[in-house]
Write an enzyme that holds these catalytic residues in place. Structure first.
Site, PDB file in Angstrom:
ATOM      1  N   SER A 201      33.828  42.984  39.945  1.00  0.00           N
ATOM      2  CA  SER A 201      34.680  42.290  40.923  1.00  0.00           C
ATOM      3  C   SER A 201      35.971  41.793  40.267  1.00  0.00           C
ATOM      4  O   SER A 201      36.403  40.665  40.481  1.00  0.00           O
ATOM      5  CB  SER A 201      33.930  41.135  41.603  1.00  0.00           C
ATOM      6  OG  SER A 201      32.881  41.624  42.413  1.00  0.00           O
TER       7      SER A 201
ATOM      8  N   TYR B 166      21.884  49.873  46.033  1.00  0.00           N
ATOM      9  CA  TYR B 166      23.155  50.126  46.729  1.00  0.00           C
ATOM     10  C   TYR B 166      22.892  51.213  47.777  1.00  0.00           C
ATOM     11  O   TYR B 166      22.792  52.400  47.455  1.00  0.00           O
ATOM     12  CB  TYR B 166      24.251  50.608  45.775  1.00  0.00           C
ATOM     13  CG  TYR B 166      24.780  49.579  44.788  1.00  0.00           C
ATOM     14  CD1 TYR B 166      24.436  48.241  44.870  1.00  0.00           C
ATOM     15  CD2 TYR B 166      25.667  49.960  43.782  1.00  0.00           C
ATOM     16  CE1 TYR B 166      24.941  47.315  43.962  1.00  0.00           C
ATOM     17  CE2 TYR B 166      26.180  49.037  42.879  1.00  0.00           C
ATOM     18  CZ  TYR B 166      25.797  47.719  42.976  1.00  0.00           C
ATOM     19  OH  TYR B 166      26.301  46.804  42.078  1.00  0.00           O
TER      20      TYR B 166
ATOM     21  N   GLY C 234      38.176  42.573  46.221  1.00  0.00           N
ATOM     22  CA  GLY C 234      39.314  43.044  47.010  1.00  0.00           C
ATOM     23  C   GLY C 234      40.341  41.969  47.308  1.00  0.00           C
ATOM     24  O   GLY C 234      41.472  42.268  47.696  1.00  0.00           O
TER      25      GLY C 234
HETATM   26  N1  LIG Z   1      26.176  42.949  38.826  1.00  0.00           N
HETATM   27  C1  LIG Z   1      26.477  42.509  40.022  1.00  0.00           C
HETATM   28  O1  LIG Z   1      25.886  41.567  40.513  1.00  0.00           O
HETATM   29  C2  LIG Z   1      27.573  43.168  40.812  1.00  0.00           C
HETATM   30  C3  LIG Z   1      27.990  42.557  41.989  1.00  0.00           C
HETATM   31  C4  LIG Z   1      29.016  43.160  42.709  1.00  0.00           C
HETATM   32  C5  LIG Z   1      29.583  44.340  42.260  1.00  0.00           C
HETATM   33  N2  LIG Z   1      29.138  44.915  41.109  1.00  0.00           N
HETATM   34  C6  LIG Z   1      29.737  46.202  40.625  1.00  0.00           C
HETATM   35  O2  LIG Z   1      31.131  46.030  40.480  1.00  0.00           O
HETATM   36  C7  LIG Z   1      31.846  47.004  41.251  1.00  0.00           C
HETATM   37  C8  LIG Z   1      33.155  46.427  41.763  1.00  0.00           C
HETATM   38  O3  LIG Z   1      32.932  45.210  42.452  1.00  0.00           O
HETATM   39  P1  LIG Z   1      33.507  44.870  43.892  1.00  0.00           P
HETATM   40  O4  LIG Z   1      33.513  46.091  44.737  1.00  0.00           O
HETATM   41  O5  LIG Z   1      32.801  43.651  44.334  1.00  0.00           O
HETATM   42  O6  LIG Z   1      34.951  44.360  43.649  1.00  0.00           O
HETATM   43  P2  LIG Z   1      36.418  44.805  43.228  1.00  0.00           P
HETATM   44  O7  LIG Z   1      36.411  45.926  42.265  1.00  0.00           O
HETATM   45  O8  LIG Z   1      37.022  43.529  42.837  1.00  0.00           O
HETATM   46  O9  LIG Z   1      37.087  45.239  44.614  1.00  0.00           O
HETATM   47  C9  LIG Z   1      36.753  46.386  45.322  1.00  0.00           C
HETATM   48  C10 LIG Z   1      37.522  46.375  46.639  1.00  0.00           C
HETATM   49  O10 LIG Z   1      38.916  46.525  46.367  1.00  0.00           O
HETATM   50  C11 LIG Z   1      39.421  47.628  47.105  1.00  0.00           C
HETATM   51  N3  LIG Z   1      40.464  48.269  46.288  1.00  0.00           N
HETATM   52  C12 LIG Z   1      40.308  48.844  45.067  1.00  0.00           C
HETATM   53  N4  LIG Z   1      41.486  49.295  44.624  1.00  0.00           N
HETATM   54  C13 LIG Z   1      42.401  48.998  45.566  1.00  0.00           C
HETATM   55  C14 LIG Z   1      43.797  49.220  45.661  1.00  0.00           C
HETATM   56  N5  LIG Z   1      44.476  49.827  44.684  1.00  0.00           N
HETATM   57  N6  LIG Z   1      44.427  48.777  46.777  1.00  0.00           N
HETATM   58  C15 LIG Z   1      43.750  48.150  47.754  1.00  0.00           C
HETATM   59  N7  LIG Z   1      42.420  47.906  47.726  1.00  0.00           N
HETATM   60  C16 LIG Z   1      41.756  48.340  46.630  1.00  0.00           C
HETATM   61  C17 LIG Z   1      38.231  48.524  47.350  1.00  0.00           C
HETATM   62  O11 LIG Z   1      38.454  49.280  48.501  1.00  0.00           O
HETATM   63  P3  LIG Z   1      37.821  50.745  48.758  1.00  0.00           P
HETATM   64  O12 LIG Z   1      36.331  50.609  48.586  1.00  0.00           O
HETATM   65  O13 LIG Z   1      38.229  51.016  50.153  1.00  0.00           O
HETATM   66  O14 LIG Z   1      38.423  51.705  47.778  1.00  0.00           O
HETATM   67  C18 LIG Z   1      37.117  47.498  47.547  1.00  0.00           C
HETATM   68  O15 LIG Z   1      37.143  46.983  48.872  1.00  0.00           O
HETATM   69  C19 LIG Z   1      30.857  47.402  42.353  1.00  0.00           C
HETATM   70  O16 LIG Z   1      31.144  48.692  42.860  1.00  0.00           O
HETATM   71  C20 LIG Z   1      29.557  47.371  41.599  1.00  0.00           C
HETATM   72  O17 LIG Z   1      29.400  48.577  40.873  1.00  0.00           O
HETATM   73  C21 LIG Z   1      28.157  44.343  40.374  1.00  0.00           C
END
Ligand SMILES: NC(=O)c1ccc[n+]([C@@H]2O[C@H](COP(=O)([O-])OP(=O)(O)OC[C@H]3O[C@@H](n4cnc5c(N)ncnc54)[C@H](OP(=O)(O)O)[C@@H]3O)[C@@H](O)[C@H]2O)c1
Length: 330
Positions: free
Chosen positions: A207, A60, A212
Site C-alpha cells: 500500500s 485474494y 490509491g
Molecule cells: N500484507 C497485507 O496485509 C497486504 C494488505 C494489502 C495489500 N497487500 C499487497 O500490496 C499490494 C498493493 O496494495 P494496495 O493495492 O492496497 O495499494 P497501493 O499499491 O497503494 O494502491 C493500489 C491502487 O492504486 C491504483 N493505482 C496504481 N497506480 C496508479 C496510477 N499510476 N494512477 C492511478 N491509480 C493508480 C490501483 O488501481 P488499479 O488497480 O486500477 O490499477 C489501485 O487501486 C496488493 O496488491 C497486495 O499484493 C498486502
C-alpha cells in the site's frame, strides 16, 4: 531496475514488485474474462519490464489470484519471485471468517497453493496475520518444515509486531516482513522496522500509495461498491481532509516532473535498500509510469518537504476498520 537486497541474507531483487490483489474480486464473480485477460497481460508485462516479485494471497479472490498467476507464469516461472500469503478464511458469499494459521492449516494451504500455482516451490510464504490464539512459533515451525521439504524457499511474516518478529526469528530465520508503509501510513517505523533492521530481516512494503489515496486519482467519495469505503481514512470528513493533503502532494510531485504515484513509491524506496516496494496495479497502462519510480532519487530537501507535508496526524482515519482489526486479533 534498481536492485535491493531483502534483508541481510535475503535474495537480491528489483526494488519494485507487483501487488496483484486488485486483480481479483472480493466475492466470486464468474465470467470476468476480459478483466482476467488484462490481469494476466499485466503480470507478464511487469515481468517483461523487469519486475520479479509478484505478491499474492490464496485468499485474494479465493484462489482466483493464484490462477491468474498460474496462467501468467506459464513457461516463465523462473522469472518470478512468488510471494504468497495464507490463512485468511472467507465464506462463499465473500464474508470474512477470521484466520487459521495453525501448523496443519499452513501445510494444507501450501499444498493447495502449489497446485493452483502449478509450481514445485513458493519463494516466500507467510501467514496473512497472526491472531493471539495461535503461537507464532507453531506457524513458523510448520513453514520451517515446508522449507526443509523444498516446498518453500523463504519464511515471511505479514503485519506482525516487533516482538512477534523476534519470537519467529528465534525459531527460523525470517527473510522478510510484509507491512504497510507509505507517506500516509508510517506506523511500522515505530516498532517493526527497527527490529527488522536489527535482525537483518528484509521489508516488503505494501500500500505504498495508501490503497490509491496517494495516486491523486481519487477526487471525492468512492463509488458505493468500493471496498475501501470500509476504511476510516476513505470516509466522510477524514477523506475530505486527506484529499486536501493529497492535492498539495500532487502539486509538489508535478513541480518535480513526477506523478503522485511515482513520488509515493520513490519515497518508500528511499527508506532503505532492504525494502522491496509493491505497487498495486491491474492494467498494463500503469506499468511504465509506476516502474519509472525506481529511477527517482529524492534529495534531502524533497524528503524534508514530504516529512513536513505528512507530519504525524496529517492523514486522518485508520487504515483498517475496527471490526476487521478485532477479527484479526482474536
Ligand atoms: N500484507 C497485507 O496485509 C497486504 C494488505 C494489502 C495489500 N497487500 C499487497 O500490496 C499490494 C498493493 O496494495 P494496495 O493495492 O492496497 O495499494 P497501493 O499499491 O497503494 O494502491 C493500489 C491502487 O492504486 C491504483 N493505482 C496504481 N497506480 C496508479 C496510477 N499510476 N494512477 C492511478 N491509480 C493508480 C490501483 O488501481 P488499479 O488497480 O486500477 O490499477 C489501485 O487501486 C496488493 O496488491 C497486495 O499484493 C498486502
Amino acid at each position: 531496475m534498481k536492485i535491493h537486497r531483502l534483508g541481510k541474507n535475503g535474495p537480491e531483487l528489483p526494488a519494485l514488485g507487483l501487488g496483484c490483489m486488485g486483480m481479483s474480486p472480493m466475492r466470486p464473480q464468474p465470467g470476468r474474462r476480459d478483466e482476467d485477460a488484462e490481469s494476466v497481460a499485466t503480470i507478464r508485462a511487469a515481468l517483461d519490464a523487469g519486475v520479479r516479485m509478484v505478491n499474492t494471497g490464496d485468499f485474494y479472490g479465493m484462489g482466483h489470484n493464484e490462477l491468474l498467476l498460474r496462467e501468467a507464469l506459464r513457461g516463465r516461472r523462473d522469472q518470478a519471485f512468488l510471494s504468497v500469503k495464507f490463512g485468511m478464511m472467507i465464506a462463499p458469499n465473500g464474508r470474512p471468517l477470521g484466520l487459521d494459521v495453525g501448523p496443519r492449516a499452513a501445510k494444507n494451504f501450501c499444498s493447495y497453493s502449489l497446485q493452483r500455482l502449478d509450481t514445485d516451490v513458493i519463494d516466500l510464504y507467510q501467514p496473512g496475520r497472526i491472531p493471539t490464539s495461535t503461537p507464532i512459533e507453531d506457524t513458523v515451525g510448520a513453514i520451517a518444515d515446508l522449507i526443509a521439504e523444498g516446498k518453500v524457499r523463504h519464511l515471511g511474516l505479514s503485519e506482525v509486531t516487533g516482538e512477534q518478529l523476534r519470537r519467529a526469528h528465534a525459531v527460523h530465520p525470517v527473510t522478510a516482513v510484509e507491512v504497510e508503509l507509505s507517506l500516509a501510513g508510517r506506523a511500522a517505523e515505530g516498532d517493526l522496522l527497527p527490529v527488522a533492521r536489527e535482525l537483518g530481516v528484509g521489508v516488503v512494503a505494501y500500500s505504498v500509495a495508501a490503497q490509491g489515496l496517494l495516486t491523486g486519482a481519487i477526487q471525492g467519495p468512492l463509488p458505493a461498491h468500493d471496498a475501501r469505503n470500509w476504511t476510516p481514512r476513505f470516509q466522510g470528513e477524514a477523506l475530505a481532509k486527506n484529499l486536501h493533503i493529497v492535492a498539495q502532494f500532487t502539486a509538489f510531485a508535478a513541480s518535480r516532473g513526477w506523478t503522485p504515484t511515482q513520488l509515493a513509491a520513490a519515497w518508500v524506496l528511499a527508506q532503505g535498500e532492504d525494502i522491496v516496494a509493491l505497487v498495486g496495479m491491474s492494467s498494463r497502462e500503469r506499468i511504465q509510469e509506476n516502474l519509472a519510480a525506481a529511477d527517482i532519487e529524492l534529495s534531502s530537501d524533497d524528503l524534508a518537504a514530504l516529512d513536513r507535508m505528512f507530519s504525524p496526524g496529517a492523514i486522518v482515519g485508520d487504515r483498517y476498520a475496527p471490526q476487521v482489526l478485532e477479527m484479526w486479533r482474536s
